[in-house]
Design a protein around this motif. Structure first.
Motif, short mmCIF file in Angstrom:
data_model
loop_
_atom_site.label_atom_id
_atom_site.label_comp_id
_atom_site.label_asym_id
_atom_site.label_seq_id
_atom_site.Cartn_x
_atom_site.Cartn_y
_atom_site.Cartn_z
N GLY A 1 32.53 35.09 44.28
CA GLY A 1 32.82 36.30 43.54
C GLY A 1 32.41 37.58 44.24
N TRP A 38 36.86 36.22 46.84
CA TRP A 38 36.78 36.16 45.38
C TRP A 38 38.11 35.69 44.80
CZ3 TRP A 38 40.13 38.54 42.08
CH2 TRP A 38 40.97 39.51 42.64
N ASP A 65 33.28 35.00 40.05
CA ASP A 65 33.98 36.04 39.28
C ASP A 65 34.72 35.44 38.08
OD1 ASP A 65 33.15 38.31 40.50
OD2 ASP A 65 35.05 38.81 41.44
#
Length: 342
Positions: free
Chosen positions: A118, A129, A182
């Protein structure tokens, strides 16, 4: 057969346009103090990353309710991306250590950051990410279309997730400022991928495509004009989980990506655009390596210009891939077995 070939061609061209926008956007990041570059940067981010999630939904299929089906889905769609993520990530971490003269403690801890993924990833791995969120979104959307029978309910769940994602932006995770991989972005990207899954079926039945493309063009011009005159300040940065207009974040990417898709379909009918297919087939490779290649002009004593960085980020991965394919072809056709048999 011709229809299938045409479909594959325009999808690859659409992916090529997307990856060109990604590299271009990263190349001009340092020029954003100039108003025109800042506007172009924002406009690119309205659609280029959502496009990959939309295209990712094109060829998804519901899986049967069995562990074998889950295993096959993981092996075909997710595992190759996971392996590429860790393999290419490790190579780039080591490369960054030597090119950027980073100390070993920084490099060693970067492998921990690679696991967490992330927004903890930066420099050469700043785009990684996307692979995290793409894998997670694939899993969520496949579960949604496989285990929720009602299409209406699928959309209700997806839009509720989108609303949650816009309300709770940049949430903390157990005291850490960033979610692993993320994961919070999946609240937004699920809608984009679900739109690709159902929208792909409707593309063949669209009529008056040129008129529709004209309408999308007018919408784009109004959006850019309002952004330029500061009537709106629309930003959509998926990596940082940052957007400031819920309605536009939902509608604008879908409309703009439809425009890119229609343009790609038109381009696929014109043979002189088919060179873009090569870029579309290797978007992941370019995505992995273009940030590292941005350091090349400085290493070679060339001007650190955004256009030169953009060209290197786009062309060098393709050239390396072409050389590698020729080398493999040579090895296959000049193996010791062939000499022995002859």
């Amino acid at each position: 057969m011709a229809t299938t070939k045409r479909r594959i061609t325009w999808v690859d061209i659409a992916k090529a346009l997307g990856i060109i926008a990604v590299v271009f956007g990263h190349a001009i990041d340092s020029e954003r103090d100039i108003r025109s570059f800042d506007l172009v940067y924002d406009a690119i981010y309205w659609w280029h990353m959502p496009l990959f999630f939309i295209i990712g939904g094109f060829f998804l299929k519901p899986i049967s309710h069995s562990w074998e089906a889950v295993r096959q889905f993981w092996a075909r769609r997710c595992k190759p991306l996971v392996v590429s993520y860790f393999l290419m990530g490790s190579l780039l971490i080591v490369l960054s250590h030597f090119v950027r003269n980073q100390d070993w403690s920084y490099t060693a801890f970067y492998f921990v950051r690679l696991l967490y993924g992330g927004r903890t990833l930066n420099h050469y791995l700043s785009i990684f990410w996307f692979i995290n969120v793409y894998i997670l979104t694939l899993i969520v959307v496949v579960l949604l279309i496989s285990y929720v029978r009602s299409v209406v309910l699928q959309w209700v769940i997806s839009l509720m997730m989108f609303a949650m994602g816009t309300i709770h932006q940049q949430p903390a995770f157990l005291g850490h400022p960033y979610f692993p991989w993320d994961a919070q972005d999946v609240l937004l990207t699920t809608t984009y991928m679900l739109a690709g899954y159902y929208g792909f079926r409707l593309l063949h039945s669209l009529s008056h495509k040129y008129l529709l493309l004209l309408a999308i063009g007018v919408f784009s011009m109004f959006l850019i004009h309002d952004q330029l005159t500061q009537k709106i300040n629309f930003t959509l940065y998926l990596k940082s989980d940052s957007l400031n207009h819920t309605g536009l974040a939902l509608i604008a990417p879908l409309i703009l990506c439809l425009g890119v898709i229609l343009i790609s379909q038109i381009m696929s009918e014109l043979k002189w655009f088919h060179w873009l297919v090569l870029w579309g087939q290797h978007t992941v490779l370019i995505m992995f390596w273009h940030r590292a290649l941005f350091d090349l002009p400085e290493l070679l004593g060339l001007p650190d210009h955004w256009l030169l960085k953009c060209l290197m980020g786009l062309f060098i991965p393709i050239l390396v891939m072409m050389v590698w394919k020729q080398f493999r072809h040579f090895l296959i056709h000049h193996s010791p077995k062939q000499f022995a048999s002859s």
